[in-house]
Design an enzyme around this catalytic site. Structure first.
Site, mmCIF file in Angstrom:
data_model
loop_
_atom_site.group_PDB
_atom_site.id
_atom_site.type_symbol
_atom_site.label_atom_id
_atom_site.label_comp_id
_atom_site.label_asym_id
_atom_site.label_seq_id
_atom_site.Cartn_x
_atom_site.Cartn_y
_atom_site.Cartn_z
ATOM 1 N N GLY A 1 0.829 -1.207 0.000
ATOM 2 C CA GLY A 1 0.000 0.000 0.000
ATOM 3 C C GLY A 1 0.857 1.248 0.000
ATOM 4 O O GLY A 1 2.065 1.181 -0.238
ATOM 5 N N ASN A 2 0.230 2.374 0.260
ATOM 6 C CA ASN A 2 0.984 3.630 0.371
ATOM 7 C C ASN A 2 0.326 4.488 1.438
ATOM 8 O O ASN A 2 -0.754 4.156 1.931
ATOM 9 C CB ASN A 2 1.068 4.335 -0.988
ATOM 10 C CG ASN A 2 -0.305 4.699 -1.510
ATOM 11 O OD1 ASN A 2 -0.993 5.540 -0.962
ATOM 12 N ND2 ASN A 2 -0.732 4.018 -2.574
ATOM 13 N N SER A 3 0.970 5.598 1.782
ATOM 14 C CA SER A 3 0.494 6.340 2.953
ATOM 15 C C SER A 3 -0.484 7.464 2.618
ATOM 16 O O SER A 3 -0.687 8.364 3.412
ATOM 17 C CB SER A 3 1.685 6.876 3.744
ATOM 18 O OG SER A 3 2.578 7.490 2.853
ATOM 19 N N SER A 4 -1.114 7.403 1.477
ATOM 20 C CA SER A 4 -2.106 8.432 1.169
ATOM 21 C C SER A 4 -3.361 8.218 2.023
ATOM 22 O O SER A 4 -3.908 7.123 2.072
ATOM 23 C CB SER A 4 -2.475 8.359 -0.313
ATOM 24 O OG SER A 4 -3.487 9.283 -0.582
#
Ligand code: CTP
Length: 412
Positions: free
Chosen positions: A219-222
């Site tokens: 995933g990513n931290s958005s």
């Protein structure tokens, strides 16, 4: 001071409408109340009349001693048509609580009592605050009715989750608290500029997750904060907003339609379904560029993970795909998280490659702006030039982006 017309339909939560009237009048607003006949079983007209200082009406055929005027307003010399005059004088019309039955009538355009007749005649912002048992709220019929109303520009003040009126029941369906109802009304009243009135805006927000096994993902931290700030700001400018939300844990702004997705493929599918109908696309989501070629059905055991190698395959570029089938009159805005000296140059390249009208660039090498924080600092690049927006709240940055969108639109 604004004039708020409050429609009260039948439901136990009608008692909260009294508190709303108290808050609204204390804040300096003039309030008039219309009730459905059923709502009088829960709260009588005398209480609302005392709190508003104005007559309360239930039927279209009832004589209104105030002739449609709100407190502080001079009544007209002639005898007006009750429901038309009352709603013509209102700056906002809030129906709270809005029962499942009333929502169904509103969606169908019925005008079988004073409250629904006023809704049909309303030119001012119309807000509905559903309140009902969770099973009634979640029923596809109610959800379809709400979708219809949102589609028509009605602002839905979403109900809250928690304890419900029936003993021991928990779930979604509790009427929003009076302070939230008033805030939603004031936000609708404040809509200073309706520069996007009726414009359909599609926003992708958040960050996609690509599953490795049944519990792990890449995933990513958005967080989706920027996308939701855009949604709220566009809604205030009169747009009809749909958000495709990838793993966004934040609440949806009132009046905004939301579709939840998890993976890049789901986001692609949802965006493709919504894109044809939209006038403006704001592609704020952080979309994974790669996804595991194979996903394990269960949870990978440690032994299997000792030397785990994940083969990745590229995902589709959703924005480029949508841009390839864009039609005349659509405005497309991309977002680029860049770092380093060549940030603007790279973003300009994406603007051209993906055939966008604008790209919003932020510098992710800084910790105080960008991902998962409340502030942002961006540069908006379009064919017309570049505008740097210094560090500001995401709400303020959203306004700057929408100013750019308005100027880029065909009529802008
Ligand atoms: N985007 C997209 N689908 C992808 C990747 C990105 O729709 N698979 C969109 C993003 O939502 C954003 C824009 O493309 O609006 C730019 O995203 P970015 O990741 O910076 O672009 P890439 O083309 O993937 O460039 P990079 O090689 O720098 O990752």
């Amino acid at each position: 001071m604004s004039r708020i017309l409050l429609g009260v339909s039948g439901g136990i939560a009608a008692y909260k409408a009294l508190e709303l009237v108290r808050l609204a009048t204390a804040a300096g607003h003039a309030v008039r109340v219309v009730q459905t006949p059923a709502s009088r079983r829960f709260v009588g007209t005398a209480s609302f009349a005392a709190l508003t200082g104005a007559p309360v009406l239930v039927s279209e055929f009832e004589h209104d001693p105030a002739r449609g005027a709100f407190p502080g307003q001079a009544p007209p010399a002639h005898e007006p048509i009750g429901h038309l005059q009352l709603v013509a004088n209102a700056d906002a019309y809030l129906i709270a609580p809005a029962s499942a039955n009333t929502l169904a009538k509103l969606a169908a355009g019925l005008a079988d009592n004073l409250l629904t007749s006023c809704a049909l005649a309303a030119h001012c912002p119309l807000l509905v605050a559903p309140a009902m048992n969770n099973r009634m709220y979640e029923h596809p019929a109610t959800q379809a009715n709400l979708a219809t109303l949102r589609e028509r520009g009605v602002i839905v003040v979403e109900p809250e989750a928690g304890r419900l009126a029936s003993r021991g029941e928990q779930g979604i369906g509790r009427l929003a608290e009076p302070a939230r109802l008033l805030a939603a009304c004031e936000a609708a009243l404040a809509s200073p500029r309706q520069g996007l009135a009726g414009v359909k805006v599609l926003i992708s927000a958040g960050g996609t997750r690509e599953p490795i096994d049944s519990v792990r993902f890449i995933g990513n931290s958005s967080s989706g904060r920027m996308g939701l700030a855009l949604a709220q700001a566009a809604n205030r400018r009169g747009a009809r907003v749909t958000v495709v939300a990838a793993n966004v844990a934040l609440p949806t702004p009132d009046g905004v339609r939301r579709r939840d997705v998890v993976t890049a493929a789901e986001l692609q599918q949802a965006c493709e379904q919504e894109f044809g109908d939209c006038d403006v696309l704001l592609m704020a989501a952080a979309v994974a560029d790669f996804t595991p070629a194979h996903t394990s059905d269960g949870k990978l055991e440690k032994a299997e993970r000792e030397r785990l190698q994940i083969e990745l395959q590229p995902t589709a570029d959703v924005l480029a795909g949508l841009s390839a089938r864009r039609r005349e009159g659509q405005t497309l805005v991309g977002f680029a998280a860049e770092h380093g000296d060549r940030a603007l140059e790279r973003a300009r390249g994406k603007l051209l490659d993906k055939r966008l009208d604008a790209i919003v660039v932020n510098d992710i090498s800084r910790a105080d702006v960008g991902f998962d924080v409340d502030h942002n600092e961006v540069t908006i690049i379009s064919a017309a030039g570049e505008r740097h927006v210094p560090r500001a709240s995401k709400a303020q940055v959203a306004e700057a982006i929408l100013d750019a969108v308005e100027s880029l639109r065909p009529s802008g």
